[in-house]
Design an enzyme around this catalytic site. Structure first.
Site, PDB file in Angstrom:
ATOM      1  N   TYR A 181      -6.772  -4.981   3.026  1.00 59.52           N
ATOM      2  CA  TYR A 181      -5.994  -4.650   1.828  1.00 59.52           C
ATOM      3  C   TYR A 181      -4.495  -4.892   2.008  1.00 59.52           C
ATOM      4  O   TYR A 181      -3.660  -4.149   1.498  1.00 59.52           O
ATOM      5  CB  TYR A 181      -6.280  -3.196   1.384  1.00 59.52           C
ATOM      6  CG  TYR A 181      -7.758  -2.935   1.224  1.00 59.52           C
ATOM      7  CD1 TYR A 181      -8.463  -3.536   0.185  1.00 59.52           C
ATOM      8  CD2 TYR A 181      -8.450  -2.122   2.113  1.00 59.52           C
ATOM      9  CE1 TYR A 181      -9.832  -3.330   0.048  1.00 59.52           C
ATOM     10  CE2 TYR A 181      -9.817  -1.922   1.983  1.00 59.52           C
ATOM     11  CZ  TYR A 181     -10.499  -2.532   0.945  1.00 59.52           C
ATOM     12  OH  TYR A 181     -11.849  -2.341   0.820  1.00 59.52           O
ATOM     13  N   ARG A 227       0.799  -1.229   0.000  1.00 57.84           N
ATOM     14  CA  ARG A 227       0.000   0.000   0.000  1.00 57.84           C
ATOM     15  C   ARG A 227       0.834   1.284   0.000  1.00 57.84           C
ATOM     16  O   ARG A 227       0.400   2.296  -0.515  1.00 57.84           O
ATOM     17  CB  ARG A 227      -1.021  -0.001   1.138  1.00 57.84           C
ATOM     18  CG  ARG A 227      -2.099  -1.084   0.930  1.00 57.84           C
ATOM     19  CD  ARG A 227      -3.203  -1.029   1.974  1.00 57.84           C
ATOM     20  NE  ARG A 227      -4.075   0.117   1.804  1.00 57.84           N
ATOM     21  CZ  ARG A 227      -4.105   1.168   2.592  1.00 57.84           C
ATOM     22  NH1 ARG A 227      -3.311   1.246   3.644  1.00 57.84           N
ATOM     23  NH2 ARG A 227      -4.925   2.160   2.352  1.00 57.84           N
ATOM     24  N   TYR A 284       0.006   3.714  -3.169  1.00 53.11           N
ATOM     25  CA  TYR A 284      -0.533   5.073  -3.011  1.00 53.11           C
ATOM     26  C   TYR A 284      -0.060   5.775  -1.735  1.00 53.11           C
ATOM     27  O   TYR A 284      -0.818   6.483  -1.088  1.00 53.11           O
ATOM     28  CB  TYR A 284      -2.064   5.102  -3.126  1.00 53.11           C
ATOM     29  CG  TYR A 284      -2.817   3.892  -2.594  1.00 53.11           C
ATOM     30  CD1 TYR A 284      -3.589   3.116  -3.461  1.00 53.11           C
ATOM     31  CD2 TYR A 284      -2.784   3.540  -1.252  1.00 53.11           C
ATOM     32  CE1 TYR A 284      -4.294   2.019  -2.991  1.00 53.11           C
ATOM     33  CE2 TYR A 284      -3.489   2.446  -0.776  1.00 53.11           C
ATOM     34  CZ  TYR A 284      -4.245   1.695  -1.657  1.00 53.11           C
ATOM     35  OH  TYR A 284      -4.959   0.612  -1.182  1.00 53.11           O
ATOM     36  N   CYS A 333      13.351  -5.874  -4.436  1.00 55.19           N
ATOM     37  CA  CYS A 333      14.266  -5.103  -5.264  1.00 55.19           C
ATOM     38  C   CYS A 333      13.555  -3.926  -5.920  1.00 55.19           C
ATOM     39  O   CYS A 333      13.386  -3.883  -7.143  1.00 55.19           O
ATOM     40  CB  CYS A 333      14.888  -6.013  -6.313  1.00 55.19           C
ATOM     41  SG  CYS A 333      15.806  -7.341  -5.543  1.00 55.19           S
ATOM     42  N   GLU A 334      13.105  -3.013  -5.084  1.00 57.88           N
ATOM     43  CA  GLU A 334      12.444  -1.788  -5.522  1.00 57.88           C
ATOM     44  C   GLU A 334      12.767  -0.727  -4.482  1.00 57.88           C
ATOM     45  O   GLU A 334      12.585  -0.970  -3.286  1.00 57.88           O
ATOM     46  CB  GLU A 334      10.907  -1.947  -5.510  1.00 57.88           C
ATOM     47  CG  GLU A 334      10.338  -2.932  -6.478  1.00 57.88           C
ATOM     48  CD  GLU A 334      10.143  -2.337  -7.867  1.00 57.88           C
ATOM     49  OE1 GLU A 334      10.111  -1.097  -7.989  1.00 57.88           O
ATOM     50  OE2 GLU A 334      10.028  -3.127  -8.807  1.00 57.88           O
TER      51      GLU A 334
END
Ligand SMILES: *Cc1c(COP(=O)(O)O)cnc(C)c1O
Length: 434
Positions: free
Chosen positions: A393, A333, A337, A364-365
């Site tokens: 969520y 999440r 956003y 890997c981000e």
């Protein structure tokens, strides 16, 4: 942290959920781990169901199961006299697999497939919420094939901008969902559905957004929807029997949000019930069966995610990164956003905060972050990190990104714990690989 009897700090300074402390949960189940407070879920369902009955009369509370879907939550909903809403064959199949009563299911979606509609009709799903002309055609054909009449609602858009994050709003005029009631769109769709021989149009649905604390926006939705019900009565001489107002009640994530107790959620229902009762009388329309569809508020604050601290990286004069053994594969999440969460060190809840940390995941981000600017005691490898309000969520949005395993879900209640969803195994990852 929004403390309550089933979410508190115990005498050893350890986080305790449903009477079980986080340290023993981690010992028994490892991390990352989703923990769900079953008593909280049951009590909020109870509040919703009873408040509708006491302050309005005929109605239903449909748990929006996209917030958290697995067999056990449908069992809990069934035992709590709840209805549910589903938005895919997968959610429908899961609910039916534990004997959830089909007549209490609402099937939503802006692009349901033929397969999904067929599955729903075949299994006697109570209500299908139409979102397109083509869908009305296809559904009518399917019903003809099975010689059935299907109760339907039409998803409409009352054009209300509820206060929430832009990307999780759904009810603006520019929306992929629903027919606008402010121009002729919804009226035309109503006429169209009324002419379908195998469809029984019971009423309309709207969902004005999510994470809403402003009760006024629900009053406004009631005002606009009942105006439209009156218009249908006047123009088409037709009276609807059902009004579904969707969900969207807010929960506490950080101090930017209100802290509500379980009983405070009754106020949303009372506000809607009072307004709807007033409008029905004032406008002279038939009193509809009222449906609300909360998702986040039922499971959101029930959930806590536990992680173990791994590497800690200090970039002088920039920031401290605290990496955990989870990340965007269990909670996307922030990446999606910029959602905000409260994070604490579960094994040392009473230690004095001293430093700011960015809690990052292991994917890997660079955007793989759980929360930023967390003010925590000086953290050591092996500490347990708790992220609060992760019941909605999170598990339902989890993925196998980087071939990480989706963590298990454990239910806690009265000092006991059990798996609602078992841990994935490496073998599970290969199951469909050819
Ligand atoms: C998402 C959704 C809900 C639930 O919203 P929450 O914010 O989780 O309460 C209800 N109805 C529909 C149609 C939805 O899409």
């Amino acid at each position: 942290m929004n403390e309550r009897e089933t979410l508190k700090i115990n005498s050893n300074g350890v986080l305790e959920i449903g009477g079980v402390d986080a340290v023993s949960l981690v010992k028994q189940y490892q991390t990352p781990l989703y923990v769900m407070d079953k008593a909280y879920i049951k009590s909020i369902c109870n509040v919703y169901v009873n408040t509708i009955k006491d302050f309005y009369g005929d109605g239903a509370v449909a748990y929006a199961s996209k917030a958290f879907s697995c067999k056990e939550i449908y069992r809990i909903m069934k035992d709590s006299s709840m209805s549910i809403d589903v938005v895919s064959a997968g959610e429908l199949y899961t609910a039916l697999s534990v004997g959830f009563p089909a007549e209490k299911i609402y099937f939503h979606g802006n692009n349901k497939s033929f397969f999904e509609l067929d599955l729903a009709v075949k299994n006697n799903v109570g209500t299908i919420v139409l979102d397109a002309y083509q869908e009305a055609d296809i559904l009518n054909d399917i019903c003809e094939k099975y010689n059935k009449t299907q109760n339907v609602l039409i998803r409409t858009n009352p054009g209300i901008e509820a206060h929430t994050h832009h990307y999780i709003q759904t009810a603006k005029i520019d929306s992929k969902f629903g027919f606008s009631i402010s121009n002729l769109e919804a009226l035309e769709m109503v006429k169209y559905a009324l002419n379908k021989k195998n469809l029984k149009l019971k009423g309309l649905h709207c969902h004005i957004g999510s994470q809403i604390f402003e009760k006024k926006s629900f009053e406004l939705a009631v005002e606009k929807m009942t105006d439209f019900y009156l218009k249908i009565k006047n123009v088409l001489n037709y009276e609807f029997e059902v009004l579904n107002l969707g969900g969207g009640f807010g929960v506490y994530y950080t101090d930017e949000d209100e802290k509500l107790s379980v009983t405070d959620y009754a106020e949303y229902i009372k506000t809607i019930a009072k307004k709807l009762n007033d409008c029905v009388i004032k406008k002279g329309i038939k009193k509809p069966y009222l449906v609300i569809e909360p998702g986040r508020s039922i499971v959101g604050e029930a959930g806590v995610t536990l992680y173990t601290v791994g590497n800690i990286k200090t970039i002088p004069k920039v920031k401290n990164y605290l990496s955990v053994d989870g990340g965007m594969f269990d909670n996307p999440r922030f990446a999606l956003y910029s959602a905000k969460y409260t994070v604490k060190i579960a094994n040392r809840m009473l230690d004095k905060p001293e430093k700011y940390y960015t809690v990052s995941g292991k994917c890997c981000e660079s955007g793989d972050i759980i929360a930023e600017n967390c003010y925590l005691p000086t953290v050591k490898s092996g500490d347990i990190v708790a992220t609060f309000s992760t019941g909605a969520y999170n598990y339902s949005m989890a993925s196998n990104y980087n071939r990480n395993l989706v963590p298990p879900v454990v239910m806690v209640e009265n000092g006991k714990s059990y798996y609602a969803v078992k841990p994935q195994t490496l073998e599970d990852l290969l199951r469909n690989d050819v």
